[in-house]
Design a protein around this motif. Structure first.
Motif, PDB file in Angstrom:
ATOM      1  N   ASN A  45       0.812  -1.204   0.000  1.00  0.00           N
ATOM      2  CA  ASN A  45       0.000   0.000   0.000  1.00  0.00           C
ATOM      3  C   ASN A  45       0.852   1.263   0.000  1.00  0.00           C
ATOM      4  O   ASN A  45       0.637   2.171  -0.804  1.00  0.00           O
ATOM      5  N   VAL A  46       1.841   1.327   0.879  1.00  0.00           N
ATOM      6  CA  VAL A  46       2.641   2.554   0.960  1.00  0.00           C
ATOM      7  C   VAL A  46       3.638   2.654  -0.188  1.00  0.00           C
ATOM      8  O   VAL A  46       4.010   3.753  -0.596  1.00  0.00           O
ATOM      9  N   ALA A  47       4.062   1.511  -0.753  1.00  0.00           N
ATOM     10  CA  ALA A  47       4.918   1.557  -1.937  1.00  0.00           C
ATOM     11  C   ALA A  47       4.166   2.195  -3.099  1.00  0.00           C
ATOM     12  O   ALA A  47       4.728   2.986  -3.868  1.00  0.00           O
ATOM     13  N   ALA A  48       2.873   1.861  -3.218  1.00  0.00           N
ATOM     14  CA  ALA A  48       2.050   2.467  -4.272  1.00  0.00           C
ATOM     15  C   ALA A  48       1.874   3.967  -4.057  1.00  0.00           C
ATOM     16  O   ALA A  48       1.613   4.709  -5.007  1.00  0.00           O
ATOM     17  N   LEU A  49       2.025   4.416  -2.805  1.00  0.00           N
ATOM     18  CA  LEU A  49       1.918   5.837  -2.489  1.00  0.00           C
ATOM     19  C   LEU A  49       3.245   6.578  -2.651  1.00  0.00           C
ATOM     20  O   LEU A  49       3.314   7.787  -2.432  1.00  0.00           O
ATOM     21  N   GLY A  50       4.309   5.844  -3.002  1.00  0.00           N
ATOM     22  CA  GLY A  50       5.586   6.480  -3.283  1.00  0.00           C
ATOM     23  C   GLY A  50       6.681   6.254  -2.271  1.00  0.00           C
ATOM     24  O   GLY A  50       7.794   6.773  -2.443  1.00  0.00           O
ATOM     25  N   ALA A  51       6.422   5.480  -1.212  1.00  0.00           N
ATOM     26  CA  ALA A  51       7.444   5.245  -0.193  1.00  0.00           C
ATOM     27  C   ALA A  51       8.474   4.221  -0.670  1.00  0.00           C
ATOM     28  O   ALA A  51       8.175   3.347  -1.486  1.00  0.00           O
ATOM     29  N   GLN A  52       9.691   4.334  -0.144  1.00  0.00           N
ATOM     30  CA  GLN A  52      10.700   3.296  -0.299  1.00  0.00           C
ATOM     31  C   GLN A  52      10.514   2.325   0.864  1.00  0.00           C
ATOM     32  O   GLN A  52      10.568   2.739   2.028  1.00  0.00           O
TER      33      GLN A  52
END
Length: 299
Positions: A45-52
């Motif tokens: 979920n957070v990878a899709a939001l741009g997080a590493q």
């Protein structure tokens, strides 16, 4: 943002549109094989939001463990996932026509997260901890105790083992910058287990959250199912209503909500903006069969 998730990486075998059993066999609309577990769902979920993102988990020396690693790699997520002699954890998830899900879990290797340590935690901006075995929790507490200072925000979403023995959670709970629970979990952790609804009014949720604060600077996120969610910053509550959508499956909705909220909150968003982002994320997951948007486990 550098985001680290710690917890389960398992295979979800999702069976949808299950009817009450009337015989030994039943035809269903869909049976799918997906990556699941709180650490994987939050990471995707957070990878899709741009997080590493880095995932600390544990899988078996089997086909399923390899498939989980491959899926994470396809989504640009670093997998700090040693293998174990136990098989990769699995859950059979039965979803009925209302979207309500019931899971039957074999936790397997996922109970051994952290046996080999938690390399790289100090490089994270957020460390997001999902339900752990008591052994894994002890290993994590040992790792945290060995840090002279930490710059990351520690987020804890307790699992069944901690909820069955709240005193066991105190080591992480005391250190958490944010504790994420649903309303019934909040009631249990606050010393009572009499809440009769998943969606109490905001004032009840705020009273529960206030009782969960264990130190200055700590915050509490209480999800209220169809009733929305409440973020308590230690001084005041911030409520956001849920979005009305046609529910296909509720599996993974909690992971989607909490991880999206944390991503926005840690990035400096105001509470209402973070709650709105989390609400949108959960609404998307509720409208699909699997617990995340990564698609089938096989490429």
């Amino acid at each position: 943002m550098q985001f680290t998730t710690i917890g389960a990486a398992i295979v979800d075998i999702v069976v949808s549109h299950v009817q009450p059993m009337r015989g030994a066999k039943q035809d269903v609309d869909h049976i799918g094989l997906y990556a699941g577990g709180g650490a994987v769902n939050a990471a995707l979920n957070v990878a899709a939001l741009g997080a590493q993102v880095t995932v600390h988990a544990c899988v078996g020396r089997d086909l399923e463990g390899g498939l989980i690693r491959d899926l994470l790699q396809r989504h640009g997520i670093r997998a700090a996932i040693p293998d174990h002699t136990l098989p990769t954890g699995k859950a059979v998830v039965m979803v009925d026509d209302t979207g309500a899900a019931r899971a039957y879990a074999q936790r397997g290797a996922s109970t051994w997260v952290g046996e080999q340590g938690f390399d790289g935690l100090q490089q994270a901006d957020v460390v997001y901890v999902t339900g752990l075995s008591l052994a894994s929790q002890a290993w994590l507490q040992e790792a945290l105790a060995g840090m002279a200072d930490r710059s990351f925000r520690l987020v804890v979403t307790p699992g069944a083992r901690q909820l069955s023995d709240p005193a066991a959670l105190h080591g992480l709970w005391d250190q958490a910058d944010l504790l994420c629970v649903n309303a019934r979990e909040a009631a249990k952790l606050s010393g009572g287990d009499t809440l009769q609804t998943d969606a109490p009014p905001p004032d009840v949720a705020q009273a529960l959250a206030r009782r969960l604060i264990r130190r200055p600077g700590q915050s509490i996120l209480v999800t209220l199912g169809a009733g929305g969610a409440l973020f308590f910053d230690g001084e005041q509550g911030h409520f956001h209503a849920a979005r009305t959508v046609d529910a296909v499956s509720t599996i993974g909705a909690g992971d989607a909500f909490a991880s999206a909220f944390v991503h926005a909150w840690a990035d400096g968003a105001l509470p209402q903006a973070a709650l709105a982002a989390a609400t949108d994320s959960a609404a998307q997951i509720i409208q699909i069969v699997p617990a995340n948007q990564a698609g089938p486990l096989r490429a």
